[in-house]
Design a protein around this motif. Sequence first.
Motif, PDB file in Angstrom:
ATOM      1  N   ARG A  92     -11.676  -2.214  -8.491  1.00 55.64           N
ATOM      2  CA  ARG A  92      -9.896  -2.794  -8.746  1.00 55.64           C
ATOM      3  C   ARG A  92      -9.083  -2.348  -7.443  1.00 55.64           C
ATOM      4  NH1 ARG A  92      -7.143   1.942 -13.095  1.00 55.64           N
ATOM      5  NH2 ARG A  92      -8.774   0.557 -14.141  1.00 55.64           N
ATOM      6  N   ALA A  93      -8.314  -3.621  -7.474  1.00 60.19           N
ATOM      7  CA  ALA A  93      -7.326  -3.543  -5.832  1.00 60.19           C
ATOM      8  C   ALA A  93      -5.899  -2.911  -6.284  1.00 60.19           C
ATOM      9  CB  ALA A  93      -7.293  -4.639  -5.073  1.00 60.19           C
ATOM     10  N   GLN A  94      -5.011  -1.964  -5.910  1.00 57.35           N
ATOM     11  CA  GLN A  94      -3.805  -1.915  -6.116  1.00 57.35           C
ATOM     12  C   GLN A  94      -3.079  -2.199  -4.875  1.00 57.35           C
ATOM     13  OE1 GLN A  94      -3.018   2.323  -7.796  1.00 57.35           O
ATOM     14  NE2 GLN A  94      -1.228   2.126  -7.837  1.00 57.35           N
ATOM     15  N   ALA A  95      -1.699  -3.083  -5.069  1.00 51.39           N
ATOM     16  CA  ALA A  95      -1.100  -3.428  -3.862  1.00 51.39           C
ATOM     17  C   ALA A  95       0.436  -2.798  -4.824  1.00 51.39           C
ATOM     18  CB  ALA A  95      -1.029  -4.786  -3.163  1.00 51.39           C
ATOM     19  N   GLY A  96       1.341  -2.124  -3.504  1.00 47.67           N
ATOM     20  CA  GLY A  96       2.803  -1.436  -3.764  1.00 47.67           C
ATOM     21  C   GLY A  96       3.602  -1.331  -2.574  1.00 47.67           C
ATOM     22  N   VAL A  97       4.817  -1.381  -2.745  1.00 48.61           N
ATOM     23  CA  VAL A  97       5.584  -1.509  -1.654  1.00 48.61           C
ATOM     24  C   VAL A  97       6.526  -0.061  -1.910  1.00 48.61           C
ATOM     25  CG1 VAL A  97       7.698  -2.673  -1.167  1.00 48.61           C
ATOM     26  CG2 VAL A  97       5.802  -4.093  -1.509  1.00 48.61           C
ATOM     27  N   ALA A  98       6.934   0.540  -0.674  1.00 43.46           N
ATOM     28  CA  ALA A  98       7.760   1.629  -0.789  1.00 43.46           C
ATOM     29  C   ALA A  98       9.088   1.387   0.279  1.00 43.46           C
ATOM     30  CB  ALA A  98       7.103   2.647  -0.942  1.00 43.46           C
ATOM     31  N   THR A 131     -10.521   0.521  -4.590  1.00 43.60           N
ATOM     32  CA  THR A 131     -11.793   1.192  -5.329  1.00 43.60           C
ATOM     33  C   THR A 131     -12.844   0.691  -6.081  1.00 43.60           C
ATOM     34  OG1 THR A 131      -9.528   3.125  -5.623  1.00 43.60           O
ATOM     35  CG2 THR A 131     -11.249   3.347  -6.710  1.00 43.60           C
ATOM     36  N   LEU A 132     -14.070   0.824  -5.649  1.00 43.24           N
ATOM     37  CA  LEU A 132     -15.195   0.624  -5.999  1.00 43.24           C
ATOM     38  C   LEU A 132     -15.726   1.222  -6.766  1.00 43.24           C
ATOM     39  CD1 LEU A 132     -17.981  -1.416  -6.750  1.00 43.24           C
ATOM     40  CD2 LEU A 132     -18.871  -1.357  -4.432  1.00 43.24           C
ATOM     41  N   THR A 133     -16.515   2.082  -8.208  1.00 39.30           N
ATOM     42  CA  THR A 133     -16.877   3.073  -9.024  1.00 39.30           C
ATOM     43  C   THR A 133     -18.133   2.046  -9.122  1.00 39.30           C
ATOM     44  OG1 THR A 133     -15.932   2.863 -10.956  1.00 39.30           O
ATOM     45  CG2 THR A 133     -14.893   4.007  -9.267  1.00 39.30           C
ATOM     46  N   SER A 313     -16.438   4.856  -3.494  1.00 39.38           N
ATOM     47  CA  SER A 313     -15.634   4.055  -2.700  1.00 39.38           C
ATOM     48  C   SER A 313     -14.313   3.840  -2.541  1.00 39.38           C
ATOM     49  CB  SER A 313     -16.312   3.130  -1.986  1.00 39.38           C
ATOM     50  OG  SER A 313     -16.544   3.004  -0.733  1.00 39.38           O
ATOM     51  N   THR A 314     -13.579   3.840  -1.575  1.00 38.77           N
ATOM     52  CA  THR A 314     -11.800   3.989  -1.671  1.00 38.77           C
ATOM     53  C   THR A 314     -11.891   3.749  -0.089  1.00 38.77           C
ATOM     54  OG1 THR A 314     -11.225   5.311  -2.856  1.00 38.77           O
ATOM     55  CG2 THR A 314      -9.829   4.316  -1.973  1.00 38.77           C
ATOM     56  N   LEU A 315     -10.995   2.019  -0.290  1.00 34.92           N
ATOM     57  CA  LEU A 315     -10.580   1.674   1.029  1.00 34.92           C
ATOM     58  C   LEU A 315      -9.177   1.653   0.830  1.00 34.92           C
ATOM     59  CD1 LEU A 315     -10.908  -0.139   3.377  1.00 34.92           C
ATOM     60  CD2 LEU A 315     -11.016  -2.455   2.019  1.00 34.92           C
ATOM     61  N   TYR A 316      -8.325   2.773   1.889  1.00 38.02           N
ATOM     62  CA  TYR A 316      -6.806   1.866   2.021  1.00 38.02           C
ATOM     63  C   TYR A 316      -5.728   1.465   2.910  1.00 38.02           C
ATOM     64  CZ  TYR A 316      -2.160   4.012   2.310  1.00 38.02           C
ATOM     65  OH  TYR A 316      -1.027   4.663   2.560  1.00 38.02           O
ATOM     66  N   GLY A 317      -4.933   0.390   2.919  1.00 37.11           N
ATOM     67  CA  GLY A 317      -4.720  -0.369   3.932  1.00 37.11           C
ATOM     68  C   GLY A 317      -3.263  -0.255   3.740  1.00 37.11           C
ATOM     69  N   LEU A 318      -2.434  -0.686   5.439  1.00 36.02           N
ATOM     70  CA  LEU A 318      -0.743  -0.024   5.122  1.00 36.02           C
ATOM     71  C   LEU A 318      -0.285  -1.217   5.727  1.00 36.02           C
ATOM     72  CD1 LEU A 318       0.801   2.402   7.069  1.00 36.02           C
ATOM     73  CD2 LEU A 318      -1.305   2.471   7.229  1.00 36.02           C
ATOM     74  N   THR A 319       0.594  -1.961   6.030  1.00 40.85           N
ATOM     75  CA  THR A 319       1.263  -2.572   7.135  1.00 40.85           C
ATOM     76  C   THR A 319       2.208  -1.964   8.614  1.00 40.85           C
ATOM     77  OG1 THR A 319       3.862  -2.633   5.942  1.00 40.85           O
ATOM     78  CG2 THR A 319       2.741  -4.130   5.065  1.00 40.85           C
ATOM     79  N   THR A 320       1.962  -2.656   8.662  1.00 40.74           N
ATOM     80  CA  THR A 320       2.078  -2.615  10.142  1.00 40.74           C
ATOM     81  C   THR A 320       2.725  -2.720  11.095  1.00 40.74           C
ATOM     82  OG1 THR A 320      -0.116  -2.658  11.428  1.00 40.74           O
ATOM     83  CG2 THR A 320      -0.082  -0.702  10.532  1.00 40.74           C
ATOM     84  N   SER A 321       3.563  -2.337  12.319  1.00 45.29           N
ATOM     85  CA  SER A 321       4.229  -3.228  13.314  1.00 45.29           C
ATOM     86  C   SER A 321       3.800  -2.474  14.677  1.00 45.29           C
ATOM     87  CB  SER A 321       5.508  -3.060  12.952  1.00 45.29           C
ATOM     88  OG  SER A 321       6.690  -4.055  14.651  1.00 45.29           O
ATOM     89  N   PRO A 322       3.018  -3.161  15.513  1.00 44.94           N
ATOM     90  CA  PRO A 322       2.967  -4.587  15.292  1.00 44.94           C
ATOM     91  C   PRO A 322       1.643  -5.236  14.949  1.00 44.94           C
ATOM     92  CG  PRO A 322       2.116  -4.061  17.390  1.00 44.94           C
ATOM     93  CD  PRO A 322       2.605  -2.888  16.999  1.00 44.94           C
ATOM     94  N   GLY A 325      -1.488  -5.285   9.643  1.00 54.30           N
ATOM     95  CA  GLY A 325      -1.543  -4.220   8.821  1.00 54.30           C
ATOM     96  C   GLY A 325      -2.519  -3.327   9.793  1.00 54.30           C
ATOM     97  N   HIS A 326      -2.891  -2.202   8.925  1.00 49.38           N
ATOM     98  CA  HIS A 326      -4.531  -1.849   9.423  1.00 49.38           C
ATOM     99  C   HIS A 326      -4.381  -1.349   8.445  1.00 49.38           C
ATOM    100  CE1 HIS A 326      -6.549   1.231  12.236  1.00 49.38           C
ATOM    101  NE2 HIS A 326      -5.832   2.114  11.374  1.00 49.38           N
ATOM    102  N   PHE A 327      -5.916  -1.088   8.519  1.00 45.26           N
ATOM    103  CA  PHE A 327      -6.388  -0.126   7.253  1.00 45.26           C
ATOM    104  C   PHE A 327      -7.631   1.016   7.815  1.00 45.26           C
ATOM    105  CE2 PHE A 327      -8.700  -4.928   6.134  1.00 45.26           C
ATOM    106  CZ  PHE A 327      -7.813  -4.398   4.943  1.00 45.26           C
ATOM    107  N   ALA A 328      -6.421   2.212   6.845  1.00 51.65           N
ATOM    108  CA  ALA A 328      -6.229   3.580   7.516  1.00 51.65           C
ATOM    109  C   ALA A 328      -7.988   3.909   7.334  1.00 51.65           C
ATOM    110  CB  ALA A 328      -5.319   4.647   7.173  1.00 51.65           C
ATOM    111  N   THR A 329      -8.003   4.285   5.834  1.00 49.56           N
ATOM    112  CA  THR A 329      -9.172   4.757   5.894  1.00 49.56           C
ATOM    113  C   THR A 329     -10.188   4.291   4.868  1.00 49.56           C
ATOM    114  OG1 THR A 329      -8.086   6.126   3.621  1.00 49.56           O
ATOM    115  CG2 THR A 329      -7.896   7.204   5.503  1.00 49.56           C
ATOM    116  N   TRP A 330     -11.681   4.858   4.673  1.00 45.55           N
ATOM    117  CA  TRP A 330     -12.558   4.011   4.048  1.00 45.55           C
ATOM    118  C   TRP A 330     -13.294   4.804   4.081  1.00 45.55           C
ATOM    119  CZ3 TRP A 330     -16.448  -0.320   4.871  1.00 45.55           C
ATOM    120  CH2 TRP A 330     -16.720  -0.940   4.111  1.00 45.55           C
TER     121      TRP A 330
END
Length: 457
Positions: A92-98, A131-133, A313-322, A325-330
């Motif tokens: 499952r993949a989930q995207a969001g903007v906060a 997320t992969l289970t 297994s969970t992979l987390y990423g976010l948008t960055t500058s510059p 984006g960047h994958f923060a955790t896996w």
Amino acid sequence: MAPPSVLLLALAVTSVQSEPTSSDLPSAIVQPKVEDAMLTPVPPAPRWVKTWDEALALVRERSTDLRGAEAGVERASGRWRQALSSLLPNARAQAGVAHDLLNPDVPSGVNPGAAGDGRTATTPVGTLTATLTQSVVDLSAWRGLSSTRAAEKSAVASLQDVRRRLTLGLARTLVATVAAERAAEINRVNLRQALERAALTQRSFELGAGNQLDVVRVNQDVAVARGALVAGDEQLRQAREALGFALGFGQAMGVDPAFNLQGLVDQTRKECSALDGLDSRPDLVAAKAQVESARESKRQAAAGYLPTLGVSSTLYGLTTSPGLGHFATWNVAAVLSVPLWEGGGREGLVRERAGVETQAAAALESARRDVELEVAQARRGVDVAEALVKTASESRDLAERTDRLTRRAFEVGRGSSLELVQSASALRQAELTLVLREFESVQARLDAFLTEARCDW
């Protein structure tokens, strides 16, 4: 020349005590022509069935029972696929903007170090979580898969049994319709003969060779023949309506006069095949599969007491500058789930499914007994039907001879009107009985074959 009444009385004087034969009776008097509105046949049905293949094609196309059975197979297949999904990887993949409305310059819900060295999270910040289970040990899920597989097998067998029952029901309806057509035809012949007797008796009475009692008796016989005709016509209409309903129409349907009823058994053999044994009959196969499904379903409920092991297994990423984006955790985690207490719900589920298994086993035993009795009766029915046809044919021949001799004796003044009416009634009954027995013989052979057959059309 003497008047006709005197000649009839003179012939009556020469009568003897023995039964008259064709050699000692004069030739029959020409029967009078009769006309009656009830001699007009029943109007033909709006639509006719010409061949067995045409009738079977209509059943395939329009039968609601067949559509329901096919939907049952599709439903069971869908339940099996649902059960399998719990044992396969789930991603499952989930995207969001906060965006923080009170602090617009601060990234919402992001740890300060999540963006990485030399980067900052954007505002508003976009996030992506994947997320992969995967289940590793789950006995309950495996039991559920076995249960749904057995249920799917039962649905397929039920579909085959529906096809067999539709074939048998269609054959029976066709035979009944043809029999009703033939019976209605015989009823009209019988009414015509009764009217001819009435006309002959009335003429004899007018010539002085009969009495009023003779006229009343033959007129009563005409009334009985009319009643049989009315009842036979209604039976024909109902048979046509039943055939139309069996073929998926809301109107009556008839059978073409050229329909090959005697070859119906051979035609059904093209669509259905004989079984190797009674245990392979579709309804018994479906019942046994239901018992297996209920047993596995109970085991699934009991396996719910056992722990399960899975991997996540969970992979987390976010948008960055510059940068984009960047994958923060896996991370990868093993998850052990141990049920402790569910308020007794699991125990209740096990008891419920145990009852379902008991009911399925009882239904199987009942179905087996019904099949054994049905097959035994169907096999015996062929011999019985053939014997009944033979006796009915002999009875019809004797009734026909009796009626013919009685008519001739009455025409020359040697018989009474009571004998004439009785012989006519006996002949009518013998004719109808023979027709019924002949169609029952065809039906018995169809039943004997289709009770031990499987239809895969």
